[in-house]
Design an enzyme around this catalytic site. Structure first.
Site, PDB file in Angstrom:
ATOM      1  CE1 TYR A 101       0.381   0.975  21.676  1.00 50.69           C
ATOM      2  CE2 TYR A 101       1.826  -0.235  23.159  1.00 50.69           C
ATOM      3  CZ  TYR A 101       1.128  -0.153  21.971  1.00 50.69           C
ATOM      4  OH  TYR A 101       1.180  -1.188  21.080  1.00 50.69           O
ATOM      5  CD  GLU A 189      -1.851  -0.670  19.490  1.00 47.71           C
ATOM      6  OE1 GLU A 189      -0.688  -1.011  19.247  1.00 47.71           O
ATOM      7  OE2 GLU A 189      -2.554  -0.034  18.677  1.00 47.71           O
TER       8      GLU A 189
END
Lengths: 379, 295
Positions: A101, A189
């Site tokens: 992530y 993101e």
């Protein structure tokens, strides 16, 4: 403005962030064409601006044209949490070794950029943050200093990414940071950022929120215009340059300033009503803006009464009054309007409106009394 | 007393020759604010109704000795204007500009912190500051404020700042200073800065605080109040009925998850001993009760 995954990936590409080869498809045939170009196996992904697509069946793997057809037929038109799927993203399926992530956003209390990186990607990162905060390596970056490759490399080490992914990940992070800063993102993101079995690192998803205040220096954002909402009321408001959010009540709201607009929603709710929308006409709104606002509210069939709550500061109440008068002359307003006007040039504004007051256009002295009146009229 | 500014504060208006700059700059002067100059590059040597205009802030400061600046220029020029003022030695900057890109704001804020630590920025995207009867720097309509104290007001929302002033003034309760800190993601001055100043100001006896959804400034303010404030605080937080996950205008007003919701903020404030109210009118009523109880 939130981007769809495909838009986010296209935006990433501008900054050299690697993604899987693929393309968009609005029909089953287009999906097959894209799959042929991308090379089998492919992943067919619903393009909606809501999380949980996978669980809802909006992401399917396909190994041949038949399976692509099947997947595209199933997903196009599907409803995912109230969002209808009109478009697919079809990309070559990656052989995933590991999922990570990575994101950049603004840490508002710290007033610094915040990078978050985790070796535990692919799942709800909020869950990781809540249950295993130590699994996220946080990096505060002063905007004056930026992020260099060396710092990114140390950060990757600290996050404990696999050795094989470290160089590639550091490079992606520096590029993602450039995308965040120069691309004027509120959020950039990647979840998951993957390490493939061949040892390359690339973005398997893209979640990008653009800062609309920076639109003036991004002519390339033009292509995203008109794709960010499905609500016809919101589309119309957007075209008119209004800050509007559609809700499901019966009292149409027009206020100046986000705070007062939110507060008006609260008060309408407290006196037993429900707002049909949030509409902030902003600072310095003129008569034309006010007219446009009334037109948008008027187009909403659910609206039974309209509450105009203005406290002038930079907005001048006489301009607002002129807008209401112009709207009354040019559009047939279906619902009664309740006006509460205070602040800069309020006396002048009230005087302008006085001859136009009727049982369809009412003035109330306070925010609370105006809300009560509007809610009564909506019943 | 007032906080941050008073009747002696000398102010230059950056953007005085523009439509908004002229309207609000002159309105501030009419209120009694010491507006001593304006700045518009290329228009130095002219004047706006007797207020001399300069090409740069540095020239204006040299000529007038101004200590404060009122920035009312379009978003793309606002951060440069702020930094120019700071570099010229201005110690208090009010920026009302709405719509500045967050990246620019974050850079300008950090540049102020690093290079001009003596400068306080109020805003951007704020209504400014008014010390009733003394000075008004910004876009607040002066006639809704009432001089004489004893209430200090601090608010994140522009129009709710006016609403708060109005609720008190109508009841005959005056204000020492009313500060609009603005709803942008990177405010130069935050709740705690103002609460600290109000706590230290002998004339301020109670504080009204207006918050809104998004961010964690209200939660941090609650911590500060619980630990340091002796004066009563009444609060209202806008956005109880706002749908989650939607951006309601201010870049600052974003809710994500439970953090930053009006409910969470109200609970934090309540736990810190703050009188939490449901709407601006009730906030006004509670404050009037508190003020009447003081005398």
């Amino acid at each position: 403005m939130d981007l769809y995954e495909y838009q986010g990936k296209q935006y990433f590409a501008r900054f050299g962030i690697p993604t899987s080869p693929g393309g968009t498809a609005d029909t089953v045939d287009e999906a097959v064409e894209q799959a042929e170009d991308a090379g089998y196996p492919v992943v067919v992904k619903a393009q909606v601006k809501v999380g949980g697509r996978g669980k809802a069946g909006g992401i399917k793997l396909a190994a041949n044209p038949g399976e692509v057809r099947q997947a595209a037929e199933a997903i196009l038109g599907m409803d995912i949490k109230g969002h209808t799927v009109h478009r697919l993203w079809v990309e070559h399926a990656s052989d995933i070794e590991k999922e990570y992530y990575a994101s950049f956003t603004l840490d508002r209390p710290a007033k610094l950029h915040l990078g978050m990186l985790s070796a535990a990607g692919g799942v709800e990162i909020e869950e990781v943050a809540a249950t295993k905060p130590e699994a996220i390596a946080r990096l505060h970056i002063n905007p004056l200093d930026g992020l260099d490759e060396e710092t990114a490399r140390r950060w990757v080490d600290e996050a404990g990414l696999d050795e094989a992914a470290r160089d590639g990940a550091a490079q992606v992070l520096v590029r993602l940071y450039h995308c965040f800063v120069e691309g004027d993102c509120d959020l950039a993101e990647i979840n998951p950022l993957i390490l493939t079995t061949e040892g390359s690192v690339h973005a398997l998803d893209a979640k990008v929120t653009l800062d609309e205040n920076a639109t003036f220096r991004h002519p390339e954002w033009e292509e995203f215009a008109g794709t960010d909402t499905e609500d016809p009321r919101e589309k119309m408001a957007k075209e008119k340059g209004l800050n509007y959010i559609g809700l499901d009540g019966t009292v149409g709201i027009i206020a100046n300033g986000a705070g007062l607009a939110m507060s008006t929603l609260d008060v309408v709710n407290q006196v037993g009503g429900s707002a049909a929308n949030f509409l902030d006409i902003g600072g310095g709104a003129n008569a034309a803006v006010m007219t446009a606002a009334l037109e948008v509210i008027n187009s909403d069939p659910a609206v039974r009464s309209i509450l105009v709550n203005i406290f002038g500061g930079i907005t001048r109440v006489d301009d607002v009054a002129n807008g209401v008068i112009q709207a009354l002359a040019s559009v047939e307003i279906r619902s009664p309007i309740v006006l509460r006007l205070d602040g800069t040039n309020a006396e002048a504004g009230r005087a302008l409106l006085a001859p136009h007051l009727s049982d369809r256009v009412l003035a109330e002295p306070t925010m609370l009394s105006a809300a009560r009146r509007a809610v009564e009229l909506a019943r | 007393m007032s906080i941050f500014v008073d009747e002696r504060t000398t102010v230059v208006v950056q953007g005085l020759t523009g439509g908004q700059g002229r309207f609000h700059g002159l309105r501030n002067r009419d209120y009694g604010t010491k507006i001593v100059g304006g700045i518009t590059p290329g228009k130095g040597g002219t004047d706006v109704e007797g207020v001399p205009v300069f090409d740069t802030v540095a020239e204006a400061v040299d000529a007038t000795g101004a200590v404060a600046s009122f920035v009312v220029v379009p978003p793309r020029f606002a951060c440069d204007a702020i930094l120019e003022a700071a570099a010229a030695g201005i110690s208090f900057i009010v920026c009302i500009t709405e719509g500045i890109p967050a990246q620019d704001e974050a850079s300008a804020y950090n540049r102020l912190v690093r290079e001009f630590p003596g400068t306080r920025l109020l805003g951007p995207n704020c209504p400014g500051i008014i010390s009733p009867g003394k000075t008004n720097i910004g876009i607040t309509s002066g006639d809704i404020a009432l001089a004489g104290g004893p209430v200090g007001i601090v608010s994140r929302s522009g129009t709710l700042t006016y609403q708060a002033l109005h609720e008190l003034s109508q009841q005959g309760v005056g204000q020492t200073t009313c500060v609009g800190i603005g709803g942008d993601p990177v405010p130069g001055t935050n709740f705690i800065d103002c609460l600290e100043a109000f706590e230290a100001d002998p004339d301020t006896k109670a504080v009204m605080m207006i918050g809104e959804i998004g961010g964690s400034e209200e939660e941090r303010a609650a911590e500060y109040i619980g630990a340091h404030m002796t004066k009563p605080v009444v609060a209202y937080v806008a956005g109880v009925t706002a749908p989650p996950g939607r951006k309601m205008g201010h870049a600052g007003a974003i809710i994500s998850g439970s953090q930053g919701t009006a409910q969470a903020k109200m609970e934090a404030l309540d736990a810190a001993g703050v009188v939490v109210t449901a709407n601006p009118t009730e906030a006004g009523e509670k404050m009037v009760e508190i003020v009447r109880g003081l005398s």
